[in-house]
Design a protein around this motif. Structure first.
Motif, PDB file in Angstrom:
ATOM      1  N   TYR A  48       0.796  -1.234   0.000  1.00  0.00           N
ATOM      2  CA  TYR A  48       0.000   0.000   0.000  1.00  0.00           C
ATOM      3  C   TYR A  48       0.829   1.284   0.000  1.00  0.00           C
ATOM      4  O   TYR A  48       0.551   2.210  -0.763  1.00  0.00           O
ATOM      5  CB  TYR A  48      -0.946   0.001   1.205  1.00  0.00           C
ATOM      6  CG  TYR A  48      -1.801   1.236   1.267  1.00  0.00           C
ATOM      7  CD1 TYR A  48      -2.862   1.398   0.394  1.00  0.00           C
ATOM      8  CD2 TYR A  48      -1.532   2.248   2.173  1.00  0.00           C
ATOM      9  CE1 TYR A  48      -3.653   2.534   0.425  1.00  0.00           C
ATOM     10  CE2 TYR A  48      -2.318   3.392   2.215  1.00  0.00           C
ATOM     11  CZ  TYR A  48      -3.366   3.537   1.338  1.00  0.00           C
ATOM     12  OH  TYR A  48      -4.133   4.667   1.363  1.00  0.00           O
ATOM     13  N   TRP A  49       1.836   1.367   0.873  1.00  0.00           N
ATOM     14  CA  TRP A  49       2.519   2.643   1.076  1.00  0.00           C
ATOM     15  C   TRP A  49       3.553   2.934  -0.005  1.00  0.00           C
ATOM     16  O   TRP A  49       4.343   2.089  -0.384  1.00  0.00           O
ATOM     17  CB  TRP A  49       3.186   2.688   2.450  1.00  0.00           C
ATOM     18  CG  TRP A  49       2.179   2.822   3.539  1.00  0.00           C
ATOM     19  CD1 TRP A  49       1.792   1.849   4.415  1.00  0.00           C
ATOM     20  CD2 TRP A  49       1.389   3.965   3.839  1.00  0.00           C
ATOM     21  NE1 TRP A  49       0.816   2.325   5.247  1.00  0.00           N
ATOM     22  CE2 TRP A  49       0.540   3.631   4.917  1.00  0.00           C
ATOM     23  CE3 TRP A  49       1.299   5.236   3.307  1.00  0.00           C
ATOM     24  CZ2 TRP A  49      -0.369   4.516   5.464  1.00  0.00           C
ATOM     25  CZ3 TRP A  49       0.395   6.130   3.849  1.00  0.00           C
ATOM     26  CH2 TRP A  49      -0.427   5.769   4.921  1.00  0.00           C
ATOM     27  N   GLN A  50       3.515   4.184  -0.478  1.00  0.00           N
ATOM     28  CA  GLN A  50       4.457   4.706  -1.457  1.00  0.00           C
ATOM     29  C   GLN A  50       5.327   5.763  -0.773  1.00  0.00           C
ATOM     30  O   GLN A  50       5.084   6.125   0.373  1.00  0.00           O
ATOM     31  CB  GLN A  50       3.698   5.350  -2.615  1.00  0.00           C
ATOM     32  CG  GLN A  50       2.794   4.384  -3.376  1.00  0.00           C
ATOM     33  CD  GLN A  50       2.084   5.080  -4.499  1.00  0.00           C
ATOM     34  OE1 GLN A  50       2.724   5.568  -5.425  1.00  0.00           O
ATOM     35  NE2 GLN A  50       0.760   5.144  -4.412  1.00  0.00           N
ATOM     36  N   GLN A  63       2.459   8.415   0.855  1.00  0.00           N
ATOM     37  CA  GLN A  63       1.321   8.430  -0.063  1.00  0.00           C
ATOM     38  C   GLN A  63       0.777   7.016  -0.191  1.00  0.00           C
ATOM     39  O   GLN A  63       1.541   6.067  -0.368  1.00  0.00           O
ATOM     40  CB  GLN A  63       1.735   8.961  -1.439  1.00  0.00           C
ATOM     41  CG  GLN A  63       2.221  10.396  -1.420  1.00  0.00           C
ATOM     42  CD  GLN A  63       1.171  11.347  -0.894  1.00  0.00           C
ATOM     43  OE1 GLN A  63       0.043  11.378  -1.381  1.00  0.00           O
ATOM     44  NE2 GLN A  63       1.531  12.129   0.118  1.00  0.00           N
ATOM     45  N   THR A  91      -1.400   3.985  -2.067  1.00  0.00           N
ATOM     46  CA  THR A  91      -1.617   3.518  -3.428  1.00  0.00           C
ATOM     47  C   THR A  91      -3.110   3.596  -3.735  1.00  0.00           C
ATOM     48  O   THR A  91      -3.933   3.192  -2.907  1.00  0.00           O
ATOM     49  CB  THR A  91      -1.129   2.053  -3.557  1.00  0.00           C
ATOM     50  OG1 THR A  91       0.270   2.024  -3.283  1.00  0.00           O
ATOM     51  CG2 THR A  91      -1.389   1.484  -4.927  1.00  0.00           C
ATOM     52  N   LYS A 109      -2.065  -5.188  -7.016  1.00  0.00           N
ATOM     53  CA  LYS A 109      -0.838  -5.649  -6.360  1.00  0.00           C
ATOM     54  C   LYS A 109      -1.139  -6.777  -5.372  1.00  0.00           C
ATOM     55  O   LYS A 109      -0.394  -7.759  -5.292  1.00  0.00           O
ATOM     56  CB  LYS A 109      -0.164  -4.477  -5.631  1.00  0.00           C
ATOM     57  CG  LYS A 109       0.454  -3.452  -6.565  1.00  0.00           C
ATOM     58  CD  LYS A 109       0.822  -2.171  -5.850  1.00  0.00           C
ATOM     59  CE  LYS A 109       2.152  -2.220  -5.185  1.00  0.00           C
ATOM     60  NZ  LYS A 109       2.556  -0.900  -4.638  1.00  0.00           N
ATOM     61  N   THR A 120      10.513   3.201   0.015  1.00  0.00           N
ATOM     62  CA  THR A 120       9.576   4.308   0.216  1.00  0.00           C
ATOM     63  C   THR A 120      10.227   5.510   0.878  1.00  0.00           C
ATOM     64  O   THR A 120       9.745   6.633   0.728  1.00  0.00           O
ATOM     65  CB  THR A 120       8.380   3.877   1.096  1.00  0.00           C
ATOM     66  OG1 THR A 120       8.871   3.520   2.398  1.00  0.00           O
ATOM     67  CG2 THR A 120       7.611   2.723   0.483  1.00  0.00           C
TER      68      THR A 120
END
Length: 179
Positions: A35-37, A41, A43, A51, A114
């Motif tokens: 999930y985490w970018q 941020q 996703t 994914k 990330t």
């Protein structure tokens, strides 16, 4: 075997997921990694779901670490076991605080690539605080997870509620002996 570990932030989901995955020689999939970018941020849902599906399809068995209720239809489609880590409020909050302190102190990157790291400010003085999230969601998660366990739509899923380290150890031993 396909296993989903759920519970409030700070409850010990990731630790238990890694222990079970190691004991059963299964891949451990951390939903937060999907999930985490960078720059905290998230996703977009359609990419996140894609994914997640790819990660679940990559192996005939897995241990999935995470809640993300909006993905329930996907992650529970073929799940064999859902393990709810339901330690008491004081223990969960203590674990969340200790984890926040450790992460802020060590500045470890939380999810590879990330650059996302906890800070004392983010953990203790921010609206995005994981501790505030734990405080806000502990009670509502317990209501939701109990409702899921009682929901006839999920009668095909075996649920296990873990309320102590001893129960976690017994679950792992039982899963190993059932292989």
């Amino acid at each position: 075997m396909k296993i989903n570990i759920i519970g409030t932030s700070g409850s010990g989901k990731s630790t238990l997921a890694r222990r079970i995955a190691t004991a059963l020689a299964l891949p451990c999939i951390e939903m937060d990694t999907l999930y985490w970018q960078p720059d905290w941020q998230g996703t977009p849902d359609e990419v996140f779901v894609s994914k997640l599906e790819a990660a679940l399809d990559a192996s005939p068995g897995w241990v999935l670490d995470g809640n993300y209720n909006r993905t329930r239809a996907i992650k529970w489609r073929e799940v064999d076991l859902v393990v709810w880590v339901d330690y008491g409020f004081v223990r969960t909050l203590r674990q969340a605080v200790m984890r926040a302190i450790t992460r802020a102190w060590t500045q470890q990157e939380l999810w590879p690539g990330t650059g996302n790291r906890e800070s004392f400010r983010r953990s203790f003085l921010s609206r995005e605080s994981i501790l505030i999230w734990t405080l806000k969601t502990w009670r509502s998660n317990r209501v939701r997870y109990q409702a899921d366990m009682d929901n006839p739509a999920y009668a095909h899923i075996r649920f296990v509620r873990i309320t102590s380290r001893q129960q976690a150890d017994a679950l792992i031993a039982g899963l190993q002996s059932a292989r």
